[in-house]
Design a protein around this motif. Structure first.
Motif, PDB file in Angstrom:
ATOM      1  N   HIS A   1       0.830  -1.205   0.000  1.00  0.00           N
ATOM      2  CA  HIS A   1       0.000   0.000   0.000  1.00  0.00           C
ATOM      3  C   HIS A   1       0.868   1.260   0.000  1.00  0.00           C
ATOM      4  O   HIS A   1       0.560   2.239  -0.681  1.00  0.00           O
ATOM      5  CB  HIS A   1      -0.915  -0.003   1.224  1.00  0.00           C
ATOM      6  CG  HIS A   1      -1.717   1.251   1.379  1.00  0.00           C
ATOM      7  ND1 HIS A   1      -2.747   1.593   0.544  1.00  0.00           N
ATOM      8  CD2 HIS A   1      -1.622   2.252   2.288  1.00  0.00           C
ATOM      9  CE1 HIS A   1      -3.251   2.755   0.912  1.00  0.00           C
ATOM     10  NE2 HIS A   1      -2.594   3.182   1.979  1.00  0.00           N
ATOM     11  N   GLY A   2       1.959   1.220   0.732  1.00  0.00           N
ATOM     12  CA  GLY A   2       2.864   2.352   0.731  1.00  0.00           C
ATOM     13  C   GLY A   2       3.494   2.596  -0.622  1.00  0.00           C
ATOM     14  O   GLY A   2       3.871   3.737  -0.945  1.00  0.00           O
ATOM     15  N   LEU A   3       3.592   1.534  -1.443  1.00  0.00           N
ATOM     16  CA  LEU A   3       4.121   1.674  -2.801  1.00  0.00           C
ATOM     17  C   LEU A   3       3.046   2.077  -3.802  1.00  0.00           C
ATOM     18  O   LEU A   3       3.341   2.237  -4.994  1.00  0.00           O
ATOM     19  CB  LEU A   3       4.768   0.355  -3.242  1.00  0.00           C
ATOM     20  CG  LEU A   3       5.967  -0.125  -2.414  1.00  0.00           C
ATOM     21  CD1 LEU A   3       6.440  -1.488  -2.910  1.00  0.00           C
ATOM     22  CD2 LEU A   3       7.106   0.880  -2.472  1.00  0.00           C
ATOM     23  N   GLY A   4       1.793   2.178  -3.333  1.00  0.00           N
ATOM     24  CA  GLY A   4       0.703   2.568  -4.225  1.00  0.00           C
ATOM     25  C   GLY A   4       0.059   1.427  -4.967  1.00  0.00           C
ATOM     26  O   GLY A   4      -0.736   1.655  -5.885  1.00  0.00           O
ATOM     27  N   LEU A   5       0.353   0.191  -4.596  1.00  0.00           N
ATOM     28  CA  LEU A   5      -0.205  -0.978  -5.295  1.00  0.00           C
ATOM     29  C   LEU A   5      -1.494  -1.409  -4.613  1.00  0.00           C
ATOM     30  O   LEU A   5      -1.598  -2.498  -4.050  1.00  0.00           O
ATOM     31  CB  LEU A   5       0.828  -2.114  -5.295  1.00  0.00           C
ATOM     32  CG  LEU A   5       2.192  -1.765  -5.901  1.00  0.00           C
ATOM     33  CD1 LEU A   5       3.154  -2.934  -5.765  1.00  0.00           C
ATOM     34  CD2 LEU A   5       2.048  -1.378  -7.370  1.00  0.00           C
ATOM     35  N   ASN A   6      -2.505  -0.572  -4.651  1.00  0.00           N
ATOM     36  CA  ASN A   6      -3.731  -0.825  -3.897  1.00  0.00           C
ATOM     37  C   ASN A   6      -4.527  -2.008  -4.438  1.00  0.00           C
ATOM     38  O   ASN A   6      -5.139  -2.757  -3.671  1.00  0.00           O
ATOM     39  CB  ASN A   6      -4.608   0.426  -3.898  1.00  0.00           C
ATOM     40  CG  ASN A   6      -3.991   1.549  -3.083  1.00  0.00           C
ATOM     41  OD1 ASN A   6      -3.289   1.300  -2.112  1.00  0.00           O
ATOM     42  ND2 ASN A   6      -4.236   2.785  -3.496  1.00  0.00           N
ATOM     43  N   GLN A   7      -4.565  -2.184  -5.759  1.00  0.00           N
ATOM     44  CA  GLN A   7      -5.303  -3.321  -6.300  1.00  0.00           C
ATOM     45  C   GLN A   7      -4.657  -4.638  -5.898  1.00  0.00           C
ATOM     46  O   GLN A   7      -5.339  -5.625  -5.615  1.00  0.00           O
ATOM     47  CB  GLN A   7      -5.388  -3.197  -7.822  1.00  0.00           C
ATOM     48  CG  GLN A   7      -6.234  -2.015  -8.301  1.00  0.00           C
ATOM     49  CD  GLN A   7      -6.345  -1.965  -9.810  1.00  0.00           C
ATOM     50  OE1 GLN A   7      -5.762  -2.790 -10.511  1.00  0.00           O
ATOM     51  NE2 GLN A   7      -7.092  -0.988 -10.322  1.00  0.00           N
ATOM     52  N   THR A   8      -3.342  -4.663  -5.870  1.00  0.00           N
ATOM     53  CA  THR A   8      -2.635  -5.859  -5.412  1.00  0.00           C
ATOM     54  C   THR A   8      -2.959  -6.140  -3.954  1.00  0.00           C
ATOM     55  O   THR A   8      -3.146  -7.298  -3.558  1.00  0.00           O
ATOM     56  CB  THR A   8      -1.119  -5.678  -5.585  1.00  0.00           C
ATOM     57  OG1 THR A   8      -0.839  -5.330  -6.942  1.00  0.00           O
ATOM     58  CG2 THR A   8      -0.371  -6.942  -5.221  1.00  0.00           C
ATOM     59  N   VAL A   9      -3.038  -5.089  -3.156  1.00  0.00           N
ATOM     60  CA  VAL A   9      -3.393  -5.261  -1.738  1.00  0.00           C
ATOM     61  C   VAL A   9      -4.805  -5.814  -1.620  1.00  0.00           C
ATOM     62  O   VAL A   9      -5.069  -6.707  -0.807  1.00  0.00           O
ATOM     63  CB  VAL A   9      -3.263  -3.915  -0.993  1.00  0.00           C
ATOM     64  CG1 VAL A   9      -3.704  -4.056   0.456  1.00  0.00           C
ATOM     65  CG2 VAL A   9      -1.837  -3.405  -1.054  1.00  0.00           C
TER      66      VAL A   9
END
Length: 956
Positions: A444-452
């Motif tokens: 999430h800190g890397l901006g990969l919200n869909q992966t999360v």
């Protein structure tokens, strides 16, 4: 009334002692006492509780702190009600220290209570009560760990155990007290006080017995115990078998969780969601994925196996059942399960719990429940705000869709085979859940919200509590009123009573500063007077905040407040502070995975015996794919250069403070200054200082390296002060021909120095040799000035180091040895002292605590004066010469040498580690040479292996 009196006496005194007083009539003056030959004694303290205790107004004058201490002690007391601890007797508590003993009860199978004589009993039979006491100590650690999770604290136990004979008795006519005395008690107390937080320390006698009960130990080694000398001690780390009969150990729920579950089941006044979230917060569990409540009730009514398993799990918790299969449950338990669920489901329906709200807060459900999570309010299923929902408030989760506030859900579209495969999946352990949450936070800190999203849906976990997600979003958007309301929702999830006040203060402080930056002075003043001040918290800070009203513009405000200004940066920093007050089950600490990785890297570096480079806290400087390993060839244990310009014994060597020069003093009456090449690290002769008639046995560089003082041996009454840059003699000092000026130390200001010797004089002088102060009657062996510029440490002929203050003319004893102190040196921070003790070797002392920390082994030390030193980055290493012609190097935390440097042919008198170049070491010897040591030269592998004869590796 008699029954009440008996109950009162039994509660004050051990049961067998109470029976002694209640059984027959006793005279008031009669003394109760009993001797025991085989007793176990335990002291357990919480050293960091004193740091936690405060009498500030926010803690109600310390009452809240005492409330927590009372809960800790009460939980320890409750352990004594367990059957396996029936032979353990609580003696007393002293502050945060808990004292208990075993073998005092008549049923302990020892101390002649049993008809069998001790010699007819096996060791295991005689000392079973001691093993129980050890188990009790381990149980105390587990209890405190659970309480830490509930109260968001970090208390740690320091425990000491001992066994032997004691005298027990009751003392006092009023408030009689049962206590035990004897050498066994004293040693147990010393085991606690000299121990390490988080560990259980025992003496060798206890170790010899307890190892027969499958307890695990690590050897700490000999330690100095006041009044006892050196004792070999061990740390007890646990027990191999889980129970005495070899079976699995049953797990007892914390009483807070059990109480809440029973209350919920009986009254039916709270929803399953609130019960689960409360129990999760008590046990430190992670937050759950959302579930649909009507599915649970419907499945229960239809008798679905999946729902039955969930219901059975709840009743198993409440009733303490240890069943592993729903088919093996008793009928009564099933009826109880159904009544519990019916009460819960009816409560949820009456309270409107099924309308778009989460039904549970379990951190991770069975894999059979994957895909049943619903989303609401435009949030991802992982609990974080979605950047792609566009405010529609619709979320999907593996085919199940819900609308905003609809209170309904689509039927699951998974086929029967898919459901069966889901049910077969393994339930995630707590550690696995934690890892998934850490990965999710990092992604999430890397901006990969869909992966999360996908990770959380497939695992059935949720990143953080839904209330915490709302709180985070409102803080980042600057909606301060909503954020304050969120705090009320989070109140039930926090364990510290002061956390809400502190969090509210931080929120209002940010709100106040942002108003000031926007020029809304009246609104800011209202926040200050109407919201911050009524909190009655941190009034000093409020006074500082009020001063910001005078700032003329925004930049002035940012500079004075040391604040980034309104925006994402300052709000992120605010969230980092707020998260420290929330349990990790509700909201993970910021950048938790990076923190753990950094700690792992630092731990590997700390355990590396040869790590001698500058510490870099950045993870970018290391590879996370490989373990950290430093080769011995990178360590300064290979001869780089041999300096042979002296024509007699070399008594002393010392690098300058900037590491660019080396000074060596010899019996040949000369001092040679060597220049260190900053690139090749080779030494070249710079200049020779002559005229020291008695030879040079000690050298001291001034703090700015401009001057060098040279002293002679015992029969020398002169001192030379040289200007190193010009090679000129500035001062030649001699107070009296009867003096012996053999040691010297510079004051940190560089304008004064102290000098003395073994003939009873001790002077403070200026750079011209003028006498400023003197201290008579001190036979000085070695001197050192501390960093405060006031205190001077001096070792004398009374085998001690004392501190002398020339300003108020006071002195005090700091170190006391049993043998002569030939020399000593002090670490840069002034905390540690390294002593060369005659016939004993090298000792490390803590000057602040005034305790012996470690005795280093291997070195040969007689009555010659040998000078050792600290060295390496952070002064992690210790080096010393030796009368066996070697140089020994130890890691500061280990007693055994990690390297022995050979090459000298006579006694090595002095060792000096370059303070700037950690890979450069010099040694001076009676063989007339100075050896410079460094890492292995750049050779091929075969040649490098041939260098091993120069350095004996002592790593084991």
């Amino acid at each position: 009334m008699r029954r009440w009196n008996e109950a009162l006496v039994t509660n004050m005194l051990p049961e067998h002692v109470a029976k002694h007083f209640l059984g027959t009539k006793k005279r008031d003056e009669e003394l109760y006492s009993q001797s025991y030959n085989e007793v176990g004694v335990m002291f357990a303290s919480i050293p960091n509780f004193s740091d936690f205790y405060t009498e500030e107004g926010i803690n109600n004058g310390g009452i809240e702190c005492l409330r927590i201490l009372n809960e800790i002690i009460s939980d320890f007391d409750s352990l004594l009600d367990r059957e396996e601890f029936r032979f353990i007797t609580k003696i007393k508590t002293i502050g945060s220290t808990y004292m208990a003993a075993s073998g005092l009860t008549p049923e302990s199978n020892t101390n002649d209570y049993n008809k069998r004589k001790p010699e007819d009993q096996s060791l295991v039979e005689r000392w079973q009560h001691l093993a129980d006491l050890a188990d009790f100590a381990l149980a105390m650690k587990v209890t405190l760990t659970n309480l830490n999770k509930q109260s968001f604290n970090n208390f740690m136990l320091r425990i000491g155990l001992n066994k032997g004979g004691v005298l027990a008795g009751v003392i006092g006519a009023r408030k009689p007290h049962y206590d035990i005395w004897g050498n066994t008690v004293n040693v147990a107390s010393r085991m606690e006080s000299t121990g390490v937080m988080g560990n259980i320390q025992v003496v060798e006698d206890c170790y010899d017995i307890l190892k027969n009960y499958s307890f695990r130990f690590i050897r700490r080694g000999p330690i100095f115990v006041k009044g006892k000398g050196e004792l070999l001690t061990f740390f007890m780390k646990g027990r191999d078998n889980h129970s005495k009969n070899g079976g699995p150990m049953t797990t007892t729920l914390p009483h807070q969780v059990l109480r809440r579950l029973l209350t919920t089941a009986a009254l039916g006044e709270e929803t399953l969601a609130s019960a689960s979230s409360s129990s999760d917060s008590d046990t430190g569990g992670a937050s759950p994925p959302p579930r649909k409540k009507h599915r649970a009730s419907a499945a229960e009514g239809a008798g679905e196996p999946g729902a039955s398993a969930v219901v059975t799990g709840l009743s198993g918790i409440v009733l303490g059942l240890a069943t592993h299969s729903p088919h093996s449950q008793a009928t009564s338990a099933i009826h109880f399960n159904r009544s519990v669920v019916n009460n819960l489901s009816s409560s949820m329906q009456s309270n409107g719990a099924g309308q778009g709200q989460e039904s549970t807060d379990l951190s991770c459900l069975n894999s059979a429940q994957n895909g049943e999570s619903s989303t609401a309010g435009g949030t991802h299923s992982n609990g974080l705000l979605s950047s792609t929902d566009n405010g529609n408030g619709v979320g999907t989760s593996n085919g199940s869709a819900t609308g905003p506030g609809s209170g309904t859900s689509a039927a699951p579209t998974a086929s029967g085979s898919e459901v069966g495969s889901l049910k077969k999946k393994k339930r995630l352990s707590q550690a696995e859940e934690d890892v998934i949450r850490l990965i999710g936070q990092h992604l999430h800190g890397l901006g990969l919200n869909q992966t999360v999203d996908l990770l959380m849906q497939e695992s059935g976990c949720r990143l953080e509590h839904s209330s915490a997600t709302k709180f985070r979003n409102h803080v980042m958007e600057g909606e301060w009123d909503k954020a304050e309301n969120d705090l009320n929702e989070l109140r039930a999830l926090m364990h510290s009573p002061n956390a809400i006040v502190r969090m509210k203060f931080l929120l209002l402080q940010q709100k106040y500063l942002e108003y000031l930056e926007d020029g809304k002075v009246l609104e800011a003043l209202q926040v200050l007077r109407g919201e911050l001040t009524p909190l009655k918290y941190n009034t000093d800070r409020i006074h500082v905040l009020s001063g910001y009203l005078m700032c003329s513009h925004a930049e002035d405000l940012k500079a004075k407040a040391e604040w980034e200004g309104k925006g994402t940066a300052s709000r992120c920093r605010l969230l980092d502070k707020l998260q420290t007050y929330l349990p990790p089950s509700v909201m993970l600490p910021p950048r938790r995975m990076q923190t753990l990785l950094r700690q792992a890297v630092e731990l590997q570096r700390d355990r590396c015996l040869y790590h001698n480079t500058k510490l870099d806290s950045s993870l970018d400087s290391v590879s996370l794919l490989l373990d950290h390993v430093c080769s011995r060839k990178q360590f300064p244990c290979y001869t780089q250069q041999i300096l042979t310009e002296h024509c007699n014994e070399v008594w002393f060597c010392k690098f300058s403070n900037d590491g660019t020069k080396l000074a060596t003093g010899s019996k040949d009456t000369t001092v040679i200054i060597w220049q260190v090449d900053p690139e090749t690290h080779q030494l070249k002769l710079l200049r020779t200082l002559e005229g020291h008639a008695y030879g040079v046995s000690y050298l001291a560089w001034s703090p700015d390296d401009m001057y060098l003082i040279a002293c002679g041996p015992d029969d020398c009454s002169e001192l030379w002060l040289w200007n190193v840059q010009t090679g000129e003699l500035r001062t030649k000092m001699s107070q009296s021909h009867e003096d012996s000026l053999t040691s010297v130390a510079w004051n940190p200001d560089g304008k004064r120095f102290v000098t003395g010797g073994q003939r009873g004089q001790f002077y403070q002088c200026d750079l011209d040799g003028n006498l400023l102060d003197s201290w008579e009657g001190v036979r000085v062996q070695c001197l050192w000035c501390l960093g405060d510029g006031r205190a001077v440490l001096a070792s004398d002929t009374h085998q001690r180091i004392r501190g002398y203050n020339f300003e108020d003319l006071t002195d005090r004893n700091i170190v006391q040895e049993d043998h002569p102190i030939m020399s000593f040196t002090v670490s840069k921070n002034g905390r540690l002292a390294l002593l060369n003790v005659a016939t004993q070797g090298v000792h490390l002392w803590d000057l602040q605590d005034r305790v012996l920390v470690r005795k280093y082994q291997g070195v040969t030390q007689g009555f010659y004066t040998i000078h050792s030193c600290f060295g390496g980055h952070n002064e992690d290493f210790i080096a010393s010469g030796s009368e066996d012609h070697k140089v020994y190097i130890w890691h500061r935390r280990g007693e055994l040498p990690i390297a022995e440097l050979t090459g000298h042919t006579r006694t090595v008198n002095c060792v000096s580690w370059n303070p700037v170049i950690p890979g450069l070491l010099a040694s001076a010897s009676d063989d007339g040479t100075v050896r410079v040591w460094g890492p292995a030269p750049f050779l091929d592998s075969q040649e490098a292996d041939g260098l091993n004869e120069n350095c004996s590796n002592m790593d084991s």
